[in-house]
Design a protein around this motif. Sequence first.
Motif, PDB file in Angstrom:
ATOM      1  N   LEU A  24       0.811  -1.217   0.000  1.00  0.00           N
ATOM      2  CA  LEU A  24       0.000   0.000   0.000  1.00  0.00           C
ATOM      3  C   LEU A  24       0.843   1.265   0.000  1.00  0.00           C
ATOM      4  N   THR A  25       2.079   1.178   0.499  1.00  0.00           N
ATOM      5  CA  THR A  25       2.929   2.369   0.598  1.00  0.00           C
ATOM      6  C   THR A  25       4.106   2.303  -0.371  1.00  0.00           C
ATOM      7  N   SER A  26       3.954   1.559  -1.462  1.00  0.00           N
ATOM      8  CA  SER A  26       5.032   1.447  -2.441  1.00  0.00           C
ATOM      9  C   SER A  26       4.621   2.042  -3.776  1.00  0.00           C
ATOM     10  N   GLU A  27       5.610   2.426  -4.558  1.00  0.00           N
ATOM     11  CA  GLU A  27       5.440   2.901  -5.926  1.00  0.00           C
ATOM     12  C   GLU A  27       4.366   3.995  -5.999  1.00  0.00           C
ATOM     13  N   SER A  28       3.458   3.923  -6.979  1.00  0.00           N
ATOM     14  CA  SER A  28       2.486   5.005  -7.159  1.00  0.00           C
ATOM     15  C   SER A  28       1.515   5.113  -5.997  1.00  0.00           C
ATOM     16  N   ARG A  29       1.291   4.018  -5.270  1.00  0.00           N
ATOM     17  CA  ARG A  29       0.358   4.048  -4.137  1.00  0.00           C
ATOM     18  C   ARG A  29       0.874   4.934  -3.011  1.00  0.00           C
ATOM     19  N   GLN A  30       2.205   5.087  -2.917  1.00  0.00           N
ATOM     20  CA  GLN A  30       2.791   5.933  -1.890  1.00  0.00           C
ATOM     21  C   GLN A  30       2.409   7.392  -2.104  1.00  0.00           C
ATOM     22  N   ILE A  31       2.218   7.795  -3.352  1.00  0.00           N
ATOM     23  CA  ILE A  31       1.895   9.180  -3.684  1.00  0.00           C
ATOM     24  C   ILE A  31       0.394   9.386  -3.810  1.00  0.00           C
ATOM     25  N   PHE A  32      -0.289   8.470  -4.501  1.00  0.00           N
ATOM     26  CA  PHE A  32      -1.694   8.664  -4.846  1.00  0.00           C
ATOM     27  C   PHE A  32      -2.665   7.853  -3.992  1.00  0.00           C
ATOM     28  N   GLY A  33      -2.150   6.956  -3.150  1.00  0.00           N
ATOM     29  CA  GLY A  33      -3.044   6.030  -2.475  1.00  0.00           C
ATOM     30  C   GLY A  33      -3.506   4.965  -3.456  1.00  0.00           C
ATOM     31  N   VAL A  34      -4.519   4.205  -3.065  1.00  0.00           N
ATOM     32  CA  VAL A  34      -5.036   3.136  -3.919  1.00  0.00           C
ATOM     33  C   VAL A  34      -6.297   3.627  -4.628  1.00  0.00           C
ATOM     34  N   ILE A  35      -6.278   3.614  -5.942  1.00  0.00           N
ATOM     35  CA  ILE A  35      -7.446   4.025  -6.722  1.00  0.00           C
ATOM     36  C   ILE A  35      -8.418   2.856  -6.793  1.00  0.00           C
ATOM     37  N   GLN A  36      -9.603   3.031  -6.211  1.00  0.00           N
ATOM     38  CA  GLN A  36     -10.598   1.963  -6.203  1.00  0.00           C
ATOM     39  C   GLN A  36     -11.768   2.248  -7.125  1.00  0.00           C
ATOM     40  N   GLU A  37     -11.964   3.515  -7.506  1.00  0.00           N
ATOM     41  CA  GLU A  37     -13.069   3.866  -8.402  1.00  0.00           C
ATOM     42  C   GLU A  37     -12.784   3.347  -9.806  1.00  0.00           C
ATOM     43  N   GLN A  38     -13.844   3.094 -10.553  1.00  0.00           N
ATOM     44  CA  GLN A  38     -13.701   2.502 -11.876  1.00  0.00           C
ATOM     45  C   GLN A  38     -13.681   3.532 -13.012  1.00  0.00           C
ATOM     46  N   CYS A  39     -14.115   4.769 -12.729  1.00  0.00           N
ATOM     47  CA  CYS A  39     -14.106   5.811 -13.758  1.00  0.00           C
ATOM     48  C   CYS A  39     -13.591   7.095 -13.120  1.00  0.00           C
ATOM     49  N   ILE A  40     -12.414   7.546 -13.542  1.00  0.00           N
ATOM     50  CA  ILE A  40     -11.775   8.684 -12.883  1.00  0.00           C
ATOM     51  C   ILE A  40     -11.271   9.712 -13.896  1.00  0.00           C
ATOM     52  N   VAL A  41     -11.109  10.934 -13.405  1.00  0.00           N
ATOM     53  CA  VAL A  41     -10.406  11.971 -14.151  1.00  0.00           C
ATOM     54  C   VAL A  41      -9.255  12.454 -13.274  1.00  0.00           C
ATOM     55  N   ILE A  42      -8.062  12.516 -13.826  1.00  0.00           N
ATOM     56  CA  ILE A  42      -6.913  13.067 -13.116  1.00  0.00           C
ATOM     57  C   ILE A  42      -6.716  14.499 -13.601  1.00  0.00           C
ATOM     58  N   VAL A  43      -6.837  15.458 -12.674  1.00  0.00           N
ATOM     59  CA  VAL A  43      -6.648  16.873 -13.004  1.00  0.00           C
ATOM     60  C   VAL A  43      -5.198  17.237 -12.704  1.00  0.00           C
ATOM     61  N   LEU A  44      -4.512  17.771 -13.694  1.00  0.00           N
ATOM     62  CA  LEU A  44      -3.099  18.113 -13.572  1.00  0.00           C
ATOM     63  C   LEU A  44      -2.951  19.620 -13.370  1.00  0.00           C
ATOM     64  N   ASP A  45      -2.354  19.990 -12.261  1.00  0.00           N
ATOM     65  CA  ASP A  45      -2.086  21.407 -12.001  1.00  0.00           C
ATOM     66  C   ASP A  45      -0.620  21.519 -11.597  1.00  0.00           C
ATOM     67  N   PHE A  46       0.222  21.868 -12.560  1.00  0.00           N
ATOM     68  CA  PHE A  46       1.658  21.930 -12.302  1.00  0.00           C
ATOM     69  C   PHE A  46       2.093  23.282 -11.750  1.00  0.00           C
ATOM     70  N   GLY A  47       1.183  24.240 -11.741  1.00  0.00           N
ATOM     71  CA  GLY A  47       1.510  25.555 -11.210  1.00  0.00           C
ATOM     72  C   GLY A  47       2.729  26.149 -11.887  1.00  0.00           C
ATOM     73  N   THR A  48       3.664  26.603 -11.065  1.00  0.00           N
ATOM     74  CA  THR A  48       4.905  27.181 -11.597  1.00  0.00           C
ATOM     75  C   THR A  48       6.087  26.273 -11.269  1.00  0.00           C
ATOM     76  N   ALA A  49       5.872  24.986 -11.399  1.00  0.00           N
ATOM     77  CA  ALA A  49       6.928  24.014 -11.072  1.00  0.00           C
ATOM     78  C   ALA A  49       8.157  24.238 -11.947  1.00  0.00           C
ATOM     79  N   ALA A  50       9.330  24.066 -11.327  1.00  0.00           N
ATOM     80  CA  ALA A  50      10.585  24.132 -12.084  1.00  0.00           C
ATOM     81  C   ALA A  50      10.656  22.943 -13.039  1.00  0.00           C
ATOM     82  N   PRO A  51      11.513  23.018 -14.071  1.00  0.00           N
ATOM     83  CA  PRO A  51      11.602  21.914 -15.047  1.00  0.00           C
ATOM     84  C   PRO A  51      11.839  20.549 -14.409  1.00  0.00           C
TER      85      PRO A  51
END
Length: 207
Positions: free
Chosen positions: A96-123
């Motif tokens: 549960l705390t490895s790889e992408s789950r460490q950042i996003f948790g566990v995705i259990q929903e079957q239909c999702i939208v990921i909203v990307l907001d990078f703001g003013t992130a450096a390269p």
Amino acid sequence: QSLVSSSTWLQRYGLKRNKLSLSQILSQVGFQHKKDYVTTLGKPVASRYADGLFPQYKRAQDGSVYNLTAKKELILHFVDCLIGAIELYQQRMEWLTSESRQIFGVIQEQCIVIVLDFGTAAPTEFDLCREALSMVLVEQVIQISRFNLIRAAQDLMKWQQKCTPVSEHTVKSAVTWLWKLDHMTAVSHASSAEALLEAMGDEAVSS
């Protein structure tokens, strides 16, 4: 590994069925030291015949006392079962705390939208974000039904107009789209809210 809820996971590995809670174990290795109401004394009185006859265990939660009658072999059996259960919980927590789950948790929903907001992130931060998003697409989104990506910006950007069925092809397409995004785009103060509203506008979306 498939994504399963905690209760489903417990059932899959038999931890509920194996009766390994403290109450369940105590009921199998002994019997509760009972009190009964004595009319002549006008108060509950505990039996004394077991005093000194059995080892006793007092539960901290409710103060109940159990007389332990099990043989050493049965106790050792429960020790082995509990050690096995602890190891399964540790494996589950590591997963549960490895790889992408460490950042996003566990995705259990079957239909999702990921909203990307990078703001003013450096390269470098921008690339780290895209690496993390690529990981969640390949590891978790591939296991659900439908998805979409929306980037918050002055001119809102969508990977697809509506949520799209998940397949190896669509996941690869989304990853390719992600890595073709420009580092900097003009951002308005309302762009994040607009992107979220756009995501929620798709009636099929559950998260």
